[in-house]
Design an enzyme around this catalytic site. Structure first.
Site, mmCIF file in Angstrom:
data_model
loop_
_atom_site.group_PDB
_atom_site.id
_atom_site.type_symbol
_atom_site.label_atom_id
_atom_site.label_comp_id
_atom_site.label_asym_id
_atom_site.label_seq_id
_atom_site.Cartn_x
_atom_site.Cartn_y
_atom_site.Cartn_z
ATOM 1 N N GLY A 1 56.800 11.281 47.966
ATOM 2 C CA GLY A 1 56.329 12.628 47.605
ATOM 3 C C GLY A 1 55.465 13.280 48.661
ATOM 4 N N CYS B 1 54.034 19.884 39.974
ATOM 5 C CA CYS B 1 55.203 20.732 39.701
ATOM 6 C C CYS B 1 55.156 21.301 38.282
ATOM 7 C CB CYS B 1 56.467 19.900 39.921
ATOM 8 S SG CYS B 1 57.958 20.766 39.468
ATOM 9 N N GLU C 1 54.414 33.809 47.261
ATOM 10 C CA GLU C 1 54.982 33.860 45.906
ATOM 11 C C GLU C 1 53.967 34.422 44.911
ATOM 12 O OE1 GLU C 1 58.207 30.180 46.138
ATOM 13 O OE2 GLU C 1 56.250 29.784 45.281
ATOM 14 N N LYS D 1 45.965 19.395 50.754
ATOM 15 C CA LYS D 1 45.431 18.170 51.350
ATOM 16 C C LYS D 1 45.910 16.990 50.523
ATOM 17 C CE LYS D 1 41.046 15.719 51.660
ATOM 18 N NZ LYS D 1 41.588 14.611 50.864
ATOM 19 N N CYS E 1 55.740 24.390 40.656
ATOM 20 C CA CYS E 1 57.064 25.018 40.525
ATOM 21 C C CYS E 1 57.262 25.716 39.181
ATOM 22 C CB CYS E 1 58.175 23.984 40.649
ATOM 23 S SG CYS E 1 57.771 22.494 41.560
ATOM 24 N N TYR F 1 54.349 29.616 51.581
ATOM 25 C CA TYR F 1 55.198 30.086 50.483
ATOM 26 C C TYR F 1 54.410 30.273 49.193
ATOM 27 C CZ TYR F 1 55.843 25.543 48.082
ATOM 28 O OH TYR F 1 55.655 24.396 47.371
ATOM 29 N N LYS G 1 54.861 28.699 38.297
ATOM 30 C CA LYS G 1 55.145 29.704 39.334
ATOM 31 C C LYS G 1 56.463 30.417 39.039
ATOM 32 C CE LYS G 1 57.803 28.677 42.462
ATOM 33 N NZ LYS G 1 57.581 28.126 43.755
ATOM 34 N N GLU H 1 79.496 35.242 47.333
ATOM 35 C CA GLU H 1 80.761 35.383 48.066
ATOM 36 C C GLU H 1 80.533 35.939 49.467
ATOM 37 O OE1 GLU H 1 83.660 38.419 47.033
ATOM 38 O OE2 GLU H 1 82.104 39.641 46.090
ATOM 39 N N HIS I 1 84.488 37.391 43.144
ATOM 40 C CA HIS I 1 84.127 38.793 43.259
ATOM 41 C C HIS I 1 83.823 39.382 41.885
ATOM 42 C CE1 HIS I 1 83.897 42.562 45.367
ATOM 43 N NE2 HIS I 1 84.705 43.138 44.506
ATOM 44 N N PRO I 2 82.848 40.189 41.701
ATOM 45 C CA PRO I 2 81.819 40.563 42.673
ATOM 46 C C PRO I 2 80.567 39.716 42.476
ATOM 47 C CG PRO I 2 81.919 42.148 40.856
ATOM 48 C CD PRO I 2 82.779 40.991 40.471
HETATM 49 P P1 FAD Z 1 52.315 15.401 42.298
HETATM 50 O O1 FAD Z 1 53.369 16.058 41.506
HETATM 51 O O2 FAD Z 1 51.245 16.246 42.846
HETATM 52 O O3 FAD Z 1 51.707 14.267 41.371
HETATM 53 C C1 FAD Z 1 50.615 13.493 41.758
HETATM 54 C C2 FAD Z 1 49.824 13.096 40.514
HETATM 55 O O4 FAD Z 1 48.936 12.032 40.857
HETATM 56 C C3 FAD Z 1 48.953 14.228 39.988
HETATM 57 O O5 FAD Z 1 49.042 14.291 38.587
HETATM 58 C C4 FAD Z 1 47.547 13.811 40.399
HETATM 59 O O6 FAD Z 1 46.558 14.349 39.576
HETATM 60 C C5 FAD Z 1 47.646 12.298 40.290
HETATM 61 N N1 FAD Z 1 46.669 11.571 41.079
HETATM 62 C C6 FAD Z 1 46.201 11.864 42.307
HETATM 63 N N2 FAD Z 1 45.366 10.899 42.736
HETATM 64 C C7 FAD Z 1 45.326 9.965 41.753
HETATM 65 C C8 FAD Z 1 44.656 8.713 41.616
HETATM 66 N N3 FAD Z 1 43.907 8.222 42.593
HETATM 67 N N4 FAD Z 1 44.818 8.035 40.456
HETATM 68 C C9 FAD Z 1 45.605 8.517 39.453
HETATM 69 N N5 FAD Z 1 46.273 9.688 39.556
HETATM 70 C C10 FAD Z 1 46.135 10.390 40.697
HETATM 71 N N6 FAD Z 1 58.298 22.269 44.896
HETATM 72 C C11 FAD Z 1 59.587 22.626 44.712
HETATM 73 O O7 FAD Z 1 60.475 21.807 44.920
HETATM 74 N N7 FAD Z 1 59.930 23.880 44.287
HETATM 75 C C12 FAD Z 1 58.999 24.817 44.028
HETATM 76 O O8 FAD Z 1 59.337 25.934 43.656
HETATM 77 C C13 FAD Z 1 57.638 24.470 44.189
HETATM 78 N N8 FAD Z 1 56.674 25.359 43.917
HETATM 79 C C14 FAD Z 1 55.361 24.996 44.015
HETATM 80 C C15 FAD Z 1 54.395 25.931 43.697
HETATM 81 C C16 FAD Z 1 53.065 25.609 43.803
HETATM 82 C C17 FAD Z 1 52.022 26.629 43.421
HETATM 83 C C18 FAD Z 1 52.686 24.299 44.238
HETATM 84 C C19 FAD Z 1 51.233 23.926 44.350
HETATM 85 C C20 FAD Z 1 53.643 23.364 44.568
HETATM 86 C C21 FAD Z 1 54.997 23.702 44.465
HETATM 87 N N9 FAD Z 1 56.004 22.802 44.789
HETATM 88 C C22 FAD Z 1 57.319 23.164 44.643
HETATM 89 C C23 FAD Z 1 55.685 21.480 45.347
HETATM 90 C C24 FAD Z 1 55.794 20.382 44.298
HETATM 91 O O9 FAD Z 1 54.978 20.697 43.200
HETATM 92 C C25 FAD Z 1 55.386 19.049 44.917
HETATM 93 O O10 FAD Z 1 56.171 18.826 46.052
HETATM 94 C C26 FAD Z 1 55.565 17.888 43.959
HETATM 95 O O11 FAD Z 1 54.862 18.072 42.782
HETATM 96 C C27 FAD Z 1 55.100 16.591 44.645
HETATM 97 O O12 FAD Z 1 55.247 15.519 43.767
HETATM 98 P P2 FAD Z 1 54.375 14.206 43.970
HETATM 99 O O13 FAD Z 1 54.941 13.207 43.026
HETATM 100 O O14 FAD Z 1 54.273 13.860 45.391
HETATM 101 O O15 FAD Z 1 52.898 14.601 43.542
#
Ligand code: FAD
Length: 520
Positions: free
Chosen positions: A354, A87, A232, A316, A92, A228, A95, A498, A493-494
């Site tokens: 997550g 994020c 975006e 993934k 997020c 999305y 972006k 609403e 309004h406006p």
């Molecule tokens: P992440 O935030 O992905 O954190 C996981 C962390 O774990 C990462 O730092 C990774 O490097 C680390 N990691 C992975 N494997 C290991 C390991 N084995 N050992 C140590 N560290 C590891 N969501 C919204 O709500 N609003 C938005 O507008 C929005 N826009 C987005 C735009 C884009 C381009 C993208 C790609 C995503 C967007 N999202 C948005 C989605 C949002 O970013 C994710 O849903 C959120 O970050 C998920 O959080 P998380 O804690 O599951 O994982």
């Protein structure tokens, strides 16, 4: 201090094998004497993103000893970033900032019709935008590090891999390894962009992981994928002045309300984004002039030259990389994600939150809420469960689309067509009149049960600031919003919000949902 040292010495005798790493560092010293009996930590969090950090901070506020492992494997193009997860670094936040940059470009032109004298030419500099965005991200990375230190959460910049259900090996960048044990383990590793399989893809294409720090302007860009993220990115690139084309195999924004998606697409087309629908890329190669030649298949095969190709065909989960079988963890055969009950995996002391959860929305606030509640249940005796229903979201397309609850298609599927009512309206934002902005895609929809009191099942809104508009209605839906409540609410309004309090035309009636005037 003397008492602590003598106590520790007794524990040390008893647990010599576990305590052999005891140091004189005060912080670690205190931690070790409280835990040495069994594990290094109460909670080990793998993944310092939205969900992992939220859970770690909450657990530490309940006095638990917490360690967070966070490690970013470089993208195919070699892009990496700091703590905070997707994020903050590549999701997020960058972006939204680039979307804002794009909207500002539009506003500069509108400003002229409001009397502002803005000399031509108005120019835009990609490098300056990237620098501003990256500076903001680095400041957030820094604040995160400070917060962890203040909360006495240990941060390990290492890649976690399971050894068993209580042990994780952290592999550092310099090749060193650290073995860490914990009573509870939280998996919050999120996901990374998926690369489709076609020649030249990994070699020449970038993903959203690379876009927000791209050192030179992307130029004419092909976005492969119309989820999305793809839409975006295409939307803000076009707004910043670059040609943008979206290639999509079947449909845009799968899972979203079809009427709304069609309007999002129409608005993007009006703004100059091109769509190649029903096409699949088959090859990307580099031309002598430095351009990327993309070949595609579909009802008609074709090809085109682009400066940048961005693949955005989904993400993934990073579950396999954890060596889950060493801990006895099971993952869903199709999604490759963890199946959990109340965020607990099939191994009782291992939890997940997550994007790595099977069948849950991939959104930052979802990860945060689930992480916080989990810590509360584990360490503070609360019972509250994460509610994954009615989570509002917004597509930050050029004209934004915010929604909460069921789509019309889902409502029909769940209740049948004759048991639901769909109210809808086009509307005209007041501020669109003077610059004569296109209002033809400003549209909203309220889906309710037909039977009184007409519980609201879903709300959908296309227009400026759609996220701001829909957020409050999401709270109302949680509180049991009915159509009568909406009718009883006096609008401000406006405003554009609403319009939800004014909607009264049903789809069933066949009446024209176009407004006659702004103020009646
Ligand atoms: P992440 O935030 O992905 O954190 C996981 C962390 O774990 C990462 O730092 C990774 O490097 C680390 N990691 C992975 N494997 C290991 C390991 N084995 N050992 C140590 N560290 C590891 N969501 C919204 O709500 N609003 C938005 O507008 C929005 N826009 C987005 C735009 C884009 C381009 C993208 C790609 C995503 C967007 N999202 C948005 C989605 C949002 O970013 C994710 O849903 C959120 O970050 C998920 O959080 P998380 O804690 O599951 O994982």
């Amino acid at each position: 201090m003397f008492f602590i040292r003598s106590l520790s010495s007794k524990i040390f005798q008893k647990n010599r094998n576990v305590c052999n790493a005891l140091t004189n560092n005060n912080k670690r010293f205190l931690r070790k004497i409280s835990l040495c009996g069994q594990y290094d930590f109460d909670l080990l969090v793998i993944g310092g993103g939205s969900g992992g950090l939220a859970c770690a901070k909450e657990a530490s506020s309940f006095g638990k000893q917490v360690v967070v492992l966070d490690f970013v494997i470089p993208s195919e193009k070699g892009t990496t970033w700091g703590i905070g997860g997707t994020c903050v670094n590549v999701g997020c936040i960058p972006k939204k900032l680039m979307h804002q940059a794009s909207l500002l470009g539009e506003s500069i032109h509108e400003a002229r019709s409001y009397g502002w004298n803005i000399p031509e030419p108005v120019t835009f500099n990609w490098e300056s935008l990237v620098e501003a965005v990256q500076n903001h991200i680095k400041s957030v990375n820094w604040v995160t590090r400070v917060q962890l230190r203040d909360k006495k959460i240990e941060y390990v910049n290492g890649h976690g891999v399971f050894e068993d259900a209580h042990t994780v090996i952290a592999k550092m960048k310099n090749g060193k390894e650290r073995r860490i044990t914990a009573k509870d383990i939280l998996i919050a590793v999120g996901g990374r962009p998926r690369y489709p399989e076609f020649p030249g893809c990994k070699e020449y294409c970038i993903t959203s992981d690379d876009l927000f720090s791209l050192p030179t302007a992307p130029g004419n860009t092909l976005v492969i994928g119309a989820g999305y993220i793809g839409l975006e990115c295409a939307g803000f690139l076009k707004g910043l002045g670059y040609e943008a084309t979206v290639m999509v195999r079947s449909m845009l924004l799968r899972g979203f309300d079809r009427d709304m998606v069609n309007l999002v697409q129409a608005e993007m087309e009006d703004k100059g984004v091109k769509f190649l629908i029903g096409k699949i890329p088959s090859k990307v190669s580099k031309q002598p002039n430095g351009k990327l030649l993309v070949e595609w298949e579909g009802d008609e095969n074709g090809q085109g030259e682009f400066d940048t190709v961005l693949v955005a065909v989904g993400r993934k989960a990073l579950s396999e990389e954890l060596n889950p079988s060493a801990a006895g963890l099971e993952i869903h055969p199709e999604s490759g994600k963890f199946i959990t009950v109340a965020e607990q995996t099939n191994i009782p002391n291992i939890y997940a939150v997550g994007d790595v959860l099977h069948g849950r929305p991939e959104l930052t606030p979802v990860a945060i809420q689930a992480g916080k509640l989990l810590a509360g249940r584990l360490y503070n005796g609360i019972q509250d469960q994460m509610d994954y229903d009615n989570v509002a979201t917004t597509i930050f397309s050029p004209l934004e689309y915010g929604c909460v609850g069921l789509t019309e298609e889902e409502a029909i599927n769940r209740y049948t067509e004759d048991k639901i009512e769909v109210y809808h309206a086009y509307y005209k934002p007041t501020e669109f009149f003077i610059p004569q902005k296109n209002v033809k895609h400003c549209y909203l929809k309220v889906i309710t049960l037909l039977e009184a009191p007409q519980k609201v099942l879903g709300m959908h809104f296309i227009g400026p600031q759609a996220g701001e508009v829909i957020q409050g209605y999401a709270a109302a839906i949680k509180a049991g919003l009915t159509f009568q409540h909406l009718k009883d609410t006096v609008g401000i309004h406006p405003t554009i919000s609403e319009e939800f309090t004014r909607v009264g035309i049903t789809k069933r009636s066949g009446d024209d949902p176009t407004p006659q005037s702004c103020c009646s």
